[in-house]
Write an enzyme that holds these catalytic residues in place. Structure first.
Site, PDB file in Angstrom:
ATOM      1  N   CYS A 109       0.801  -1.227   0.000  1.00  0.00           N
ATOM      2  CA  CYS A 109       0.000   0.000   0.000  1.00  0.00           C
ATOM      3  C   CYS A 109       0.831   1.274   0.000  1.00  0.00           C
ATOM      4  O   CYS A 109       0.304   2.346  -0.293  1.00  0.00           O
ATOM      5  CB  CYS A 109      -0.936  -0.015   1.200  1.00  0.00           C
ATOM      6  SG  CYS A 109      -2.049  -1.420   1.135  1.00  0.00           S
ATOM      7  N   PHE A 162     -10.018  -4.824   1.910  1.00  0.00           N
ATOM      8  CA  PHE A 162      -9.445  -4.567   0.589  1.00  0.00           C
ATOM      9  C   PHE A 162     -10.476  -4.576  -0.532  1.00  0.00           C
ATOM     10  O   PHE A 162     -11.427  -5.353  -0.523  1.00  0.00           O
ATOM     11  CB  PHE A 162      -8.334  -5.576   0.272  1.00  0.00           C
ATOM     12  CG  PHE A 162      -7.106  -5.365   1.124  1.00  0.00           C
ATOM     13  CD1 PHE A 162      -6.450  -4.145   1.125  1.00  0.00           C
ATOM     14  CD2 PHE A 162      -6.598  -6.390   1.909  1.00  0.00           C
ATOM     15  CE1 PHE A 162      -5.323  -3.943   1.905  1.00  0.00           C
ATOM     16  CE2 PHE A 162      -5.468  -6.201   2.691  1.00  0.00           C
ATOM     17  CZ  PHE A 162      -4.835  -4.976   2.697  1.00  0.00           C
ATOM     18  N   HIS A 205      -3.164   7.239   2.659  1.00  0.00           N
ATOM     19  CA  HIS A 205      -3.612   5.865   2.396  1.00  0.00           C
ATOM     20  C   HIS A 205      -4.663   5.458   3.440  1.00  0.00           C
ATOM     21  O   HIS A 205      -4.372   5.444   4.644  1.00  0.00           O
ATOM     22  CB  HIS A 205      -2.408   4.916   2.456  1.00  0.00           C
ATOM     23  CG  HIS A 205      -2.812   3.476   2.510  1.00  0.00           C
ATOM     24  ND1 HIS A 205      -3.581   2.890   1.539  1.00  0.00           N
ATOM     25  CD2 HIS A 205      -2.574   2.507   3.443  1.00  0.00           C
ATOM     26  CE1 HIS A 205      -3.794   1.617   1.848  1.00  0.00           C
ATOM     27  NE2 HIS A 205      -3.203   1.359   3.004  1.00  0.00           N
ATOM     28  N   ASN A 221     -10.070  -0.290   0.986  1.00  0.00           N
ATOM     29  CA  ASN A 221      -8.613  -0.072   0.931  1.00  0.00           C
ATOM     30  C   ASN A 221      -8.137  -0.635  -0.410  1.00  0.00           C
ATOM     31  O   ASN A 221      -8.044  -1.852  -0.571  1.00  0.00           O
ATOM     32  CB  ASN A 221      -7.983  -0.791   2.127  1.00  0.00           C
ATOM     33  CG  ASN A 221      -6.461  -0.764   2.133  1.00  0.00           C
ATOM     34  OD1 ASN A 221      -5.826  -0.544   1.104  1.00  0.00           O
ATOM     35  ND2 ASN A 221      -5.873  -1.024   3.288  1.00  0.00           N
TER      36      ASN A 221
HETATM   37  N1  CAA Z   1      -6.149  -8.756  13.828  1.00  0.00           N
HETATM   38  C1  CAA Z   1      -7.138  -9.572  14.268  1.00  0.00           C
HETATM   39  N2  CAA Z   1      -8.316  -9.119  14.756  1.00  0.00           N
HETATM   40  C2  CAA Z   1      -8.478  -7.788  14.832  1.00  0.00           C
HETATM   41  C3  CAA Z   1      -7.496  -6.876  14.405  1.00  0.00           C
HETATM   42  C4  CAA Z   1      -6.285  -7.404  13.861  1.00  0.00           C
HETATM   43  N3  CAA Z   1      -5.303  -6.615  13.383  1.00  0.00           N
HETATM   44  N4  CAA Z   1      -7.948  -5.636  14.614  1.00  0.00           N
HETATM   45  C5  CAA Z   1      -9.176  -5.756  15.146  1.00  0.00           C
HETATM   46  N5  CAA Z   1      -9.486  -7.056  15.277  1.00  0.00           N
HETATM   47  C6  CAA Z   1     -10.746  -7.623  15.784  1.00  0.00           C
HETATM   48  C7  CAA Z   1     -10.988  -7.314  17.243  1.00  0.00           C
HETATM   49  O1  CAA Z   1     -10.377  -8.254  18.094  1.00  0.00           O
HETATM   50  C8  CAA Z   1     -12.509  -7.386  17.327  1.00  0.00           C
HETATM   51  O2  CAA Z   1     -12.897  -8.726  17.424  1.00  0.00           O
HETATM   52  P1  CAA Z   1     -14.108  -9.123  18.436  1.00  0.00           P
HETATM   53  O3  CAA Z   1     -15.311  -8.341  17.975  1.00  0.00           O
HETATM   54  O4  CAA Z   1     -14.261 -10.595  18.272  1.00  0.00           O
HETATM   55  O5  CAA Z   1     -13.670  -8.698  19.797  1.00  0.00           O
HETATM   56  C9  CAA Z   1     -12.965  -6.898  15.958  1.00  0.00           C
HETATM   57  O6  CAA Z   1     -11.810  -6.967  15.102  1.00  0.00           O
HETATM   58  C10 CAA Z   1     -13.434  -5.459  15.963  1.00  0.00           C
HETATM   59  O7  CAA Z   1     -12.432  -4.704  16.603  1.00  0.00           O
HETATM   60  P2  CAA Z   1     -12.783  -3.401  17.435  1.00  0.00           P
HETATM   61  O8  CAA Z   1     -14.112  -3.598  18.095  1.00  0.00           O
HETATM   62  O9  CAA Z   1     -11.628  -3.048  18.294  1.00  0.00           O
HETATM   63  O10 CAA Z   1     -13.039  -2.332  16.276  1.00  0.00           O
HETATM   64  P3  CAA Z   1     -12.088  -1.265  15.630  1.00  0.00           P
HETATM   65  O11 CAA Z   1     -12.745   0.048  15.819  1.00  0.00           O
HETATM   66  O12 CAA Z   1     -10.675  -1.405  16.039  1.00  0.00           O
HETATM   67  O13 CAA Z   1     -12.211  -1.635  14.059  1.00  0.00           O
HETATM   68  C11 CAA Z   1     -10.722  -2.426  12.377  1.00  0.00           C
HETATM   69  C12 CAA Z   1     -11.653  -2.805  13.540  1.00  0.00           C
HETATM   70  C13 CAA Z   1     -11.564  -1.824  11.267  1.00  0.00           C
HETATM   71  C14 CAA Z   1     -10.061  -3.689  11.874  1.00  0.00           C
HETATM   72  C15 CAA Z   1      -9.699  -1.396  12.898  1.00  0.00           C
HETATM   73  O14 CAA Z   1      -9.058  -1.913  14.026  1.00  0.00           O
HETATM   74  C16 CAA Z   1      -8.624  -1.013  11.910  1.00  0.00           C
HETATM   75  O15 CAA Z   1      -8.818  -0.126  11.087  1.00  0.00           O
HETATM   76  N6  CAA Z   1      -7.448  -1.640  12.036  1.00  0.00           N
HETATM   77  C17 CAA Z   1      -6.286  -1.352  11.189  1.00  0.00           C
HETATM   78  C18 CAA Z   1      -6.311  -2.241  10.004  1.00  0.00           C
HETATM   79  C19 CAA Z   1      -4.978  -2.251   9.344  1.00  0.00           C
HETATM   80  O16 CAA Z   1      -3.963  -2.580   9.937  1.00  0.00           O
HETATM   81  N7  CAA Z   1      -4.962  -1.875   8.058  1.00  0.00           N
HETATM   82  C20 CAA Z   1      -3.760  -1.908   7.264  1.00  0.00           C
HETATM   83  C21 CAA Z   1      -3.956  -2.890   6.193  1.00  0.00           C
HETATM   84  S1  CAA Z   1      -2.407  -3.198   5.445  1.00  0.00           S
HETATM   85  C22 CAA Z   1      -2.208  -1.944   4.401  1.00  0.00           C
HETATM   86  O17 CAA Z   1      -3.068  -1.161   4.148  1.00  0.00           O
HETATM   87  C23 CAA Z   1      -0.849  -1.844   3.810  1.00  0.00           C
HETATM   88  C24 CAA Z   1      -0.431  -2.857   2.794  1.00  0.00           C
HETATM   89  O18 CAA Z   1       0.670  -2.788   2.317  1.00  0.00           O
HETATM   90  C25 CAA Z   1      -1.306  -3.942   2.299  1.00  0.00           C
END
Ligand code: CAA
Length: 403
Positions: free
Chosen positions: A170, A221, A309, A342
């Site tokens: 990304c 994604f 991003h 994304n």
């Molecule tokens: N791994 C596993 N589970 C996860 C997690 C993770 N990284 N992040 C959140 N969760 C789970 C939580 O444990 C929770 O599960 P339960 O409901 O069973 O308890 C559920 O997701 C929801 O989590 P939250 O209630 O805490 O909600 P949130 O407000 O944090 O939203 C999210 C969830 C949308 C995933 C948010 O945490 C988020 O935006 N995380 C960042 C995602 C990320 O890292 N994106 C980057 C992608 S990689 C990229 O873009 C670059 C590339 O080069 C590909």
């Protein structure tokens, strides 16, 4: 006088360089035709992967989908495509790379072409004026690469100079622009067609209790392509710059090993994502951007425009807190996340397109939502961060009204 336009390269030869910084001359996007509403995606995914019996996992996936702030995504992997390639949905098959590669080989250049045709139309010059192609994707690996297939589809000159950037993740949307800036500024008269064309064909994974982070990936994604035309020394009344590319930089975050990484396997891209990612980005972003901000007398973060991003809402929230950004500053990024998900390397460039369109809609004084300076910034595997400092142009001067 001719030598004033030349620079000395590493071998001591005099080569022609441009006189101005590189500028963005056009931007356009394209997405596959099938829209998936985020609210309906859990039912679709679990049905098509024959996982409806995994009720708790499906509930968890629904909770994640609800938290993504995504309304819809355009994805090429429809039920029809997945049914025709069942090994993609069933890990037990033990292989699906062949099917995934075949889909990527066709879809990645095709989507790129759709975006590029629109960008060239906006630019208004013949495609034979394109001297370079910089092509980025995280979807597929082929030899020759998507850059060549794309150049053929577009009917570009056979002498066009190509740079292929595979598996850029990304952060690649900023990285392709950084490479294009160097090409445009160091090759007088160059016009660079920059493309990010992305898709979920390599990374799509069936639901798996043992790997909850894969649910996050599957919820975030989407597919999409974006094309940007870059050139220095814009020709008055012919080229119409939208943004100047003042500075480009990159850094990797120390001690972030394996926070985001991918491993290409027989069953596609084995993608890993830890919960540390939003923290690693927000703890390190100011250091990278401050290198550029000081060049233009340290404007307040809130006096700048932002094409970031849209990795996920948690990342955006952490950045807003770290830089104390006003809520509207990441509106373009949030709009892209909401409407497309994304889109890997394309996300920050989709956001840049949104910014100039929003500037038009809000009757802003510049292409940067009335701000003079702004950042395009993206994050990827490593964690790696890549950014460009941009200067907008007055809307009265050059703005392209597509309506
Ligand atoms: N791994 C596993 N589970 C996860 C997690 C993770 N990284 N992040 C959140 N969760 C789970 C939580 O444990 C929770 O599960 P339960 O409901 O069973 O308890 C559920 O997701 C929801 O989590 P939250 O209630 O805490 O909600 P949130 O407000 O944090 O939203 C999210 C969830 C949308 C995933 C948010 O945490 C988020 O935006 N995380 C960042 C995602 C990320 O890292 N994106 C980057 C992608 S990689 C990229 O873009 C670059 C590339 O080069 C590909």
């Amino acid at each position: 006088a001719a030598s004033e336009n030349k620079i000395t390269n590493r071998r001591g030869r005099q080569v022609a360089a441009a006189e101005s910084v590189a500028t963005v001359l056009a931007i356009a996007t394209a997405v596959p035709p099938t829209e998936f509403l985020q609210s309906e995606y859990p039912d679709f995914l679990f049905r098509v992967c024959d996982c409806d019996a995994k009720i708790a996992l499906k509930d968890k996936f629904r909770r994640i989908c609800e938290k993504t702030e995504i309304r819809k995504r355009n994805i090429f992997l429809t039920e029809e495509v997945l049914k025709a390639n069942p090994s993609i949905c069933f890990r037990d098959a033990g292989h699906s790379l062949r099917e995934r590669q075949d889909i990527a080989a066709v879809q990645v250049p095709k989507l790129a072409q759709e975006a590029a045709v629109k960008a060239i139309k906006e630019w208004g010059r013949p495609k034979s004026d394109i001297t370079h192609v910089v092509f980025g994707t995280t979807c597929g690996i082929h030899m020759p690469g998507a850059d060549l297939q794309f150049s053929k589809l577009m009917g570009l000159e056979t002498t066009v100079k190509r740079v292929m950037m595979y598996q850029i993740g990304c952060s690649g949307g900023a990285a392709v622009l950084r490479v294009a800036k160097d090409l445009a500024e160091n090759n007088k008269g160059a016009r660079v067609l920059v493309v990010c064309s992305e898709g979920t064909a390599l990374g799509f994974v069936p639901p798996n209790e043992d790997k909850p982070e894969e649910l996050v990936e599957t919820a975030l994604f989407g597919d999409g392509a974006v094309c940007v035309i870059v050139g220095a020394d814009p020709i008055p009344k012919v080229d119409r710059p939208l943004f100047e590319l003042l500075w480009a930089g990159e850094c990797f975050v120390p001690e972030s090993d394996k926070a985001v990484y991918g491993d290409l396997t027989e069953v596609g891209m084995d993608f890993h994502l830890t919960r540390k990612v939003p923290f690693l980005i927000s703890d390190n972003i100011a250091k990278l951007l401050n290198q550029a901000r000081k060049i233009v007398n340290n404007p307040n973060w809130n006096d700048m425009f932002w094409a970031i991003h849209g990795g996920g809402p948690a990342i955006l929230r952490k950045i807003e807190t770290a830089l104390q950004l006003a809520p509207h500053k990441l509106a373009a990024t949030r709009e892209v996340l909401r409407e497309y998900g994304n889109v890997y390397s394309g996300s920050c460039l989709f956001a840049l397109d949104q910014i100039r369109l929003r500037s038009l809609a809000m009757d802003a004084s510049t292409t940067g939502e009335s701000c003079e300076y702004g950042f395009l910034c993206a994050f990827g595997p490593g964690v790696t961060m890549d950014a460009l400092l941009l200067r907008s142009v007055p809307t009265t001067a050059n703005f392209v009204d597509e309506t």
